[in-house]
Design a protein around this motif. Structure first.
Motif, PDB file in Angstrom:
ATOM      1  N   GLY A 227      56.723  44.186  53.460  1.00  0.00           N
ATOM      2  CA  GLY A 227      56.586  45.309  52.553  1.00  0.00           C
ATOM      3  C   GLY A 227      55.142  45.746  52.430  1.00  0.00           C
ATOM      4  N   PRO A 228      54.883  47.044  52.293  1.00  0.00           N
ATOM      5  CA  PRO A 228      53.501  47.535  52.196  1.00  0.00           C
ATOM      6  C   PRO A 228      52.764  46.994  50.982  1.00  0.00           C
ATOM      7  CG  PRO A 228      55.083  49.252  51.609  1.00  0.00           C
ATOM      8  CD  PRO A 228      55.874  48.130  52.194  1.00  0.00           C
ATOM      9  N   TRP A 229      53.499  46.613  49.932  1.00  0.00           N
ATOM     10  CA  TRP A 229      52.857  46.073  48.728  1.00  0.00           C
ATOM     11  C   TRP A 229      52.362  44.638  48.934  1.00  0.00           C
ATOM     12  CZ3 TRP A 229      57.941  47.277  49.437  1.00  0.00           C
ATOM     13  CH2 TRP A 229      58.839  46.207  49.484  1.00  0.00           C
ATOM     14  N   ARG A 230      52.625  44.056  50.084  1.00  0.00           N
ATOM     15  CA  ARG A 230      52.131  42.711  50.384  1.00  0.00           C
ATOM     16  C   ARG A 230      50.999  42.745  51.407  1.00  0.00           C
ATOM     17  NH1 ARG A 230      55.228  39.167  47.916  1.00  0.00           N
ATOM     18  NH2 ARG A 230      57.437  39.611  47.501  1.00  0.00           N
ATOM     19  N   LYS A 231      50.662  43.927  51.881  1.00  0.00           N
ATOM     20  CA  LYS A 231      49.636  44.039  52.906  1.00  0.00           C
ATOM     21  C   LYS A 231      48.238  43.782  52.331  1.00  0.00           C
ATOM     22  CE  LYS A 231      52.038  47.119  56.110  1.00  0.00           C
ATOM     23  NZ  LYS A 231      51.995  48.408  56.857  1.00  0.00           N
ATOM     24  N   HIS A 232      47.346  43.476  53.252  1.00  0.00           N
ATOM     25  CA  HIS A 232      45.973  43.120  52.902  1.00  0.00           C
ATOM     26  C   HIS A 232      45.284  44.218  52.080  1.00  0.00           C
ATOM     27  CE1 HIS A 232      41.654  42.020  54.241  1.00  0.00           C
ATOM     28  NE2 HIS A 232      42.033  41.193  53.300  1.00  0.00           N
ATOM     29  N   LYS A 233      45.389  45.472  52.512  1.00  0.00           N
ATOM     30  CA  LYS A 233      44.718  46.571  51.821  1.00  0.00           C
ATOM     31  C   LYS A 233      45.283  46.791  50.420  1.00  0.00           C
ATOM     32  CE  LYS A 233      43.000  49.211  55.758  1.00  0.00           C
ATOM     33  NZ  LYS A 233      42.980  50.539  56.438  1.00  0.00           N
ATOM     34  N   TYR A 234      46.586  46.596  50.255  1.00  0.00           N
ATOM     35  CA  TYR A 234      47.210  46.779  48.943  1.00  0.00           C
ATOM     36  C   TYR A 234      46.719  45.715  47.964  1.00  0.00           C
ATOM     37  CZ  TYR A 234      50.830  47.866  45.507  1.00  0.00           C
ATOM     38  OH  TYR A 234      51.499  48.234  44.360  1.00  0.00           O
ATOM     39  N   MET A 235      46.668  44.461  48.417  1.00  0.00           N
ATOM     40  CA  MET A 235      46.222  43.373  47.554  1.00  0.00           C
ATOM     41  C   MET A 235      44.732  43.521  47.231  1.00  0.00           C
ATOM     42  SD  MET A 235      49.038  41.916  47.081  1.00  0.00           S
ATOM     43  CE  MET A 235      48.626  40.435  46.173  1.00  0.00           C
ATOM     44  N   GLN A 236      43.947  44.008  48.177  1.00  0.00           N
ATOM     45  CA  GLN A 236      42.533  44.246  47.909  1.00  0.00           C
ATOM     46  C   GLN A 236      42.349  45.314  46.834  1.00  0.00           C
ATOM     47  OE1 GLN A 236      40.764  45.075  51.825  1.00  0.00           O
ATOM     48  NE2 GLN A 236      39.479  43.273  51.534  1.00  0.00           N
ATOM     49  N   ALA A 237      43.189  46.352  46.889  1.00  0.00           N
ATOM     50  CA  ALA A 237      43.067  47.461  45.936  1.00  0.00           C
ATOM     51  C   ALA A 237      43.284  46.992  44.498  1.00  0.00           C
ATOM     52  CB  ALA A 237      44.062  48.560  46.287  1.00  0.00           C
ATOM     53  N   LYS A 238      44.058  45.930  44.307  1.00  0.00           N
ATOM     54  CA  LYS A 238      44.339  45.440  42.953  1.00  0.00           C
ATOM     55  C   LYS A 238      43.086  44.975  42.241  1.00  0.00           C
ATOM     56  CE  LYS A 238      49.163  43.932  43.357  1.00  0.00           C
ATOM     57  NZ  LYS A 238      50.093  42.803  43.182  1.00  0.00           N
ATOM     58  N   TRP A 239      42.256  44.195  42.930  1.00  0.00           N
ATOM     59  CA  TRP A 239      41.105  43.583  42.263  1.00  0.00           C
ATOM     60  C   TRP A 239      39.754  44.046  42.798  1.00  0.00           C
ATOM     61  CZ3 TRP A 239      45.075  40.156  44.143  1.00  0.00           C
ATOM     62  CH2 TRP A 239      45.937  39.689  43.140  1.00  0.00           C
ATOM     63  N   LEU A 240      39.710  44.589  44.002  1.00  0.00           N
ATOM     64  CA  LEU A 240      38.432  44.895  44.641  1.00  0.00           C
ATOM     65  C   LEU A 240      38.173  46.385  44.807  1.00  0.00           C
ATOM     66  CD1 LEU A 240      38.613  42.164  47.447  1.00  0.00           C
ATOM     67  CD2 LEU A 240      37.631  41.960  45.158  1.00  0.00           C
ATOM     68  N   GLY A 241      39.110  47.218  44.375  1.00  0.00           N
ATOM     69  CA  GLY A 241      38.940  48.655  44.491  1.00  0.00           C
ATOM     70  C   GLY A 241      38.262  49.251  43.270  1.00  0.00           C
ATOM     71  N   THR A 242      38.369  50.559  43.149  1.00  0.00           N
ATOM     72  CA  THR A 242      37.788  51.252  41.997  1.00  0.00           C
ATOM     73  C   THR A 242      38.571  50.925  40.733  1.00  0.00           C
ATOM     74  OG1 THR A 242      37.120  53.071  43.438  1.00  0.00           O
ATOM     75  CG2 THR A 242      37.139  53.499  41.066  1.00  0.00           C
ATOM     76  N   SER A 243      37.852  50.565  39.672  1.00  0.00           N
ATOM     77  CA  SER A 243      38.531  50.179  38.435  1.00  0.00           C
ATOM     78  C   SER A 243      37.795  50.762  37.233  1.00  0.00           C
ATOM     79  CB  SER A 243      38.611  48.654  38.300  1.00  0.00           C
ATOM     80  OG  SER A 243      37.313  48.089  38.254  1.00  0.00           O
TER      81      SER A 243
END
Length: 287
Positions: A227-243
């Protein structure tokens, strides 16, 4: 996820009393050094070359290396991480002893995760840490869907030479990577994770790479779509993206604040309005 079943919240808090080591999963600084582990993280592209034979020697070696990488990444910790981790433990213990009251518009018995984050953030601020709830939000792309995520973040500026240090606190870290159909090897790897993550963003970035590489390998071995919600970029966006950091307003424990009294309003809807020759209408309280 935020308005989780209250039973799960209580199980989470009860687990703290049994074992802090299991809950946080970190050792004190100095017990191990990076030199104790002589291996490097593989790139995600290497997973595509792995064999699908779950009983092969190459497969066994892959999972063994992932476990070693994960263990080494978790064991490396700094003094500031250790201090914030201990403060988080104490904050959660206080919440467990006093109980958690949900202050949402539609309250959940025994509290929800959103209120738990708010309460832990308040107590860390009282201890002297610059802690706030951070909310990340990202748009959809051809690789991942849009989404948002909330977590706690402490900004430390005590060491001037290092500048600003961001420490992420994720109260439900292990669950973010669990998969119901994961292989035994993957489940064993996830079982090594702490329930509560307290660490620098750099360490979190390394953990995400290890875990997403393992998830990709697991799905390929089982010949299942990832699933796309388990991909590396998705998981990075949770904690390492713009917040965006959200301030937490103090909660009053007075009964008047918990249950505000409804203000009275004056209504002109009374019988006097409809009778001929009647004088001024009588005010009617609407509550």
């Amino acid at each position: 996820m935020d308005r989780q079943n209250s039973d799960d919240i209580m199980k989470f808090l009860d687990g703290m009393a049994s074992s802090d080591d299991v809950l946080f999963g970190f050792l004190d600084e100095g017990n191990h050094s990076p030199e104790d582990y002589n291996f490097a993280a593989g790139d995600e592209s290497e997973v595509d070359n792995e064999t699908t034979d779950c009983n092969s020697e190459e497969n066994r070696k892959f999972w063994q290396e992932q476990e070693q990488l994960l263990q080494a990444t978790l064991y490396r910790t700094s003094s500031i991480e250790t201090k914030i981790r201990q403060a988080t433990k104490e904050a959660l213990k206080v919440v467990r002893s006093k109980g958690l009251v949900c202050v949402c518009r539609r309250p959940v018995t025994d509290g929800c995760r959103s209120c738990l984050r708010g309460e832990v953030s308040r107590r860390l601020r009282e201890t002297g840490y610059d802690c706030a709830i951070s909310k990340s939000k990202w748009r959809s792309s051809h690789e991942i869907p849009a989404g948002e995520h909330e977590y706690l973040e402490v900004v430390d500026k005590s060491v001037s030479k290092k500048g600003e240090i961001r420490v992420v606190i994720e109260l439900c870290f292990r669950a973010e990577f669990e998969m119901a159909r994961g292989s035994d090897e993957y489940k064993r790897l996830i079982g090594m994770l702490p329930e509560v993550y307290v660490g620098k963003t750099e360490r979190l970035k390394s953990l995400i790479k290890i875990l997403c590489t393992a998830a990709k390998k697991c799905m390929k071995d089982k010949k299942m779509h990832m699933g796309p919600w388990r991909k590396h970029k998705y998981m990075q966006a949770k904690w390492l993206g713009t917040s965006e950091r959200k301030s937490v307003s103090p909660v009053s424990e007075t009964e008047e604040d918990m249950f505000p009294v409804a203000k009275q309003r004056v209504s002109m809807l009374n019988n006097g309005l409809f009778g001929a020759g009647m004088g001024r209408p009588t005010a009617v309280a609407v509550v």
